[in-house]
Design a protein around this motif. Structure first.
Motif, short mmCIF file in Angstrom:
data_model
loop_
_atom_site.label_atom_id
_atom_site.label_comp_id
_atom_site.label_asym_id
_atom_site.label_seq_id
_atom_site.Cartn_x
_atom_site.Cartn_y
_atom_site.Cartn_z
N ILE A 65 0.84 -1.21 0.00
CA ILE A 65 0.00 0.00 0.00
C ILE A 65 0.87 1.26 0.00
CG2 ILE A 65 -1.66 1.33 1.37
CD1 ILE A 65 -2.96 -1.34 2.11
N SER A 66 1.95 1.25 0.76
CA SER A 66 2.85 2.41 0.79
C SER A 66 3.53 2.62 -0.56
CB SER A 66 3.92 2.24 1.87
OG SER A 66 3.35 2.24 3.14
N LEU A 67 3.94 1.53 -1.18
CA LEU A 67 4.59 1.63 -2.49
C LEU A 67 3.63 2.16 -3.55
CD1 LEU A 67 7.41 1.05 -3.56
CD2 LEU A 67 6.62 -1.20 -4.23
N ILE A 68 2.39 1.70 -3.53
CA ILE A 68 1.39 2.20 -4.48
C ILE A 68 1.13 3.68 -4.24
CG2 ILE A 68 -1.05 2.06 -5.13
CD1 ILE A 68 -0.83 -0.99 -4.66
N ALA A 69 0.97 4.08 -2.97
CA ALA A 69 0.72 5.49 -2.65
C ALA A 69 1.91 6.35 -3.07
CB ALA A 69 0.46 5.65 -1.16
N GLY A 70 3.12 5.87 -2.85
CA GLY A 70 4.30 6.64 -3.22
C GLY A 70 4.46 6.81 -4.72
N ILE A 71 4.25 5.73 -5.46
CA ILE A 71 4.40 5.80 -6.92
C ILE A 71 3.32 6.68 -7.52
CG2 ILE A 71 4.24 4.44 -9.03
CD1 ILE A 71 5.70 2.20 -7.49
N LYS A 72 2.08 6.56 -7.02
CA LYS A 72 1.01 7.43 -7.53
C LYS A 72 1.30 8.89 -7.21
CE LYS A 72 -3.27 6.33 -7.67
NZ LYS A 72 -4.65 5.95 -7.40
N GLY A 73 1.87 9.15 -6.04
CA GLY A 73 2.20 10.52 -5.67
C GLY A 73 3.31 11.10 -6.54
N LEU A 74 4.28 10.28 -6.89
CA LEU A 74 5.37 10.76 -7.75
C LEU A 74 4.90 10.98 -9.19
CD1 LEU A 74 8.33 8.61 -6.43
CD2 LEU A 74 7.94 11.05 -6.08
N GLN A 75 3.82 10.31 -9.58
CA GLN A 75 3.26 10.50 -10.92
C GLN A 75 2.21 11.60 -10.94
OE1 GLN A 75 1.70 6.66 -11.93
NE2 GLN A 75 3.68 5.88 -12.58
N ARG A 76 2.09 12.34 -9.86
CA ARG A 76 1.10 13.44 -9.72
C ARG A 76 -0.34 12.96 -9.80
NH1 ARG A 76 3.80 18.35 -13.10
NH2 ARG A 76 5.72 18.40 -11.93
N LYS A 77 -0.58 11.73 -9.37
CA LYS A 77 -1.93 11.19 -9.31
C LYS A 77 -2.26 10.84 -7.86
CE LYS A 77 -1.50 9.12 -13.86
NZ LYS A 77 -1.43 7.87 -14.62
N ALA A 78 -1.71 11.61 -6.95
CA ALA A 78 -1.82 11.29 -5.53
C ALA A 78 -3.25 11.37 -5.04
CB ALA A 78 -0.95 12.24 -4.72
N SER A 79 -3.57 10.46 -4.14
CA SER A 79 -4.87 10.44 -3.48
C SER A 79 -4.64 10.73 -2.00
CB SER A 79 -5.52 9.06 -3.67
OG SER A 79 -6.58 8.88 -2.77
N PHE A 80 -5.37 11.69 -1.47
CA PHE A 80 -5.20 12.05 -0.06
C PHE A 80 -5.54 10.87 0.84
CE2 PHE A 80 -6.67 13.80 3.97
CZ PHE A 80 -5.59 14.58 4.31
N LYS A 81 -6.63 10.18 0.53
CA LYS A 81 -7.05 9.06 1.37
C LYS A 81 -6.02 7.92 1.33
CE LYS A 81 -11.98 9.94 1.04
NZ LYS A 81 -13.27 9.44 0.59
N LEU A 82 -5.49 7.62 0.15
CA LEU A 82 -4.50 6.55 0.04
C LEU A 82 -3.21 6.92 0.77
CD1 LEU A 82 -3.77 3.80 -1.16
CD2 LEU A 82 -2.97 5.00 -3.20
N SER A 83 -2.79 8.17 0.64
CA SER A 83 -1.58 8.61 1.33
C SER A 83 -1.76 8.59 2.84
CB SER A 83 -1.19 10.02 0.88
OG SER A 83 -0.84 10.03 -0.47
N MET A 84 -2.91 9.02 3.30
CA MET A 84 -3.18 9.01 4.75
C MET A 84 -3.28 7.58 5.26
SD MET A 84 -3.37 10.99 7.33
CE MET A 84 -3.81 12.64 6.86
N THR A 85 -3.90 6.68 4.48
CA THR A 85 -4.00 5.28 4.88
C THR A 85 -2.62 4.65 4.99
OG1 THR A 85 -6.15 5.06 3.80
CG2 THR A 85 -4.94 3.03 4.22
N ALA A 86 -1.76 4.92 4.01
CA ALA A 86 -0.40 4.38 4.04
C ALA A 86 0.37 4.93 5.25
CB ALA A 86 0.33 4.70 2.74
N SER A 87 0.17 6.20 5.56
CA SER A 87 0.85 6.81 6.71
C SER A 87 0.43 6.17 8.02
CB SER A 87 0.57 8.31 6.76
OG SER A 87 0.99 8.93 5.58
N ILE A 88 -0.87 5.93 8.16
CA ILE A 88 -1.37 5.32 9.39
C ILE A 88 -0.90 3.87 9.50
CG2 ILE A 88 -3.48 4.60 10.59
CD1 ILE A 88 -4.73 7.22 9.48
N LEU A 89 -0.90 3.14 8.39
CA LEU A 89 -0.41 1.77 8.41
C LEU A 89 1.07 1.72 8.78
CD1 LEU A 89 -2.17 0.11 5.35
CD2 LEU A 89 -2.50 -0.42 7.76
#
Length: 123
Positions: A65-89
């Motif tokens: 989940i962290s890897l997916i959130a990070g790659i999506k964020g680097l591609q400028r397709k970041a999701s706030f919910k996915l990033s927050m979920t990865a952070s909490i995990l």
């Protein structure tokens, strides 16, 4: 051109994406090492060591989940919910004795709650 890709990512959001990518990869590696360890201990203890199986599973799920959130964020397709979920995990991994991921999770939550990042997401 799509306006979503025209606006630049805030530096704090890129930092979160980099942290997720790096720690996601490390968590996957740690999870695989734990899996081999649990299997080895399980064989030596005639199955009782397999009670530790949730530990590598927790690392692998968080890592993916962290890897997916990070790659999506680097591609400028970041999701706030996915990033927050990865952070909490990542913060939950303190249960698996991983203080580095715990620190990265706290740093990501703090960065995601900054005003410029919230403005980027329109929150």
């Amino acid at each position: 051109m799509n306006s979503e890709y025209a606006r630049p990512n805030p530096g704090k959001l890129q930092a979160v994406s980099i942290l997720h990518t790096v720690f996601g990869g490390l968590e996957i590696i740690i999870g695989l090492l734990w899996a081999f360890y649990v299997l080895f201990i399980g064989i030596l203890t005639v199955g009782f060591g397999l009670l530790l199986f949730p530990i590598p599973l927790m690392f692998l799920v968080t890592g993916v989940i962290s890897l997916i959130a990070g790659i999506k964020g680097l591609q400028r397709k970041a999701s706030f919910k996915l990033s927050m979920t990865a952070s909490i995990l990542e913060m939950v991994l303190i249960l698996g004795c991983d203080p580095a991921s715990f620190g990265a999770g706290i740093a990501c939550v703090i960065l995601l709650n900054q005003p410029e990042v919230k403005a980027y997401y329109g929150r």
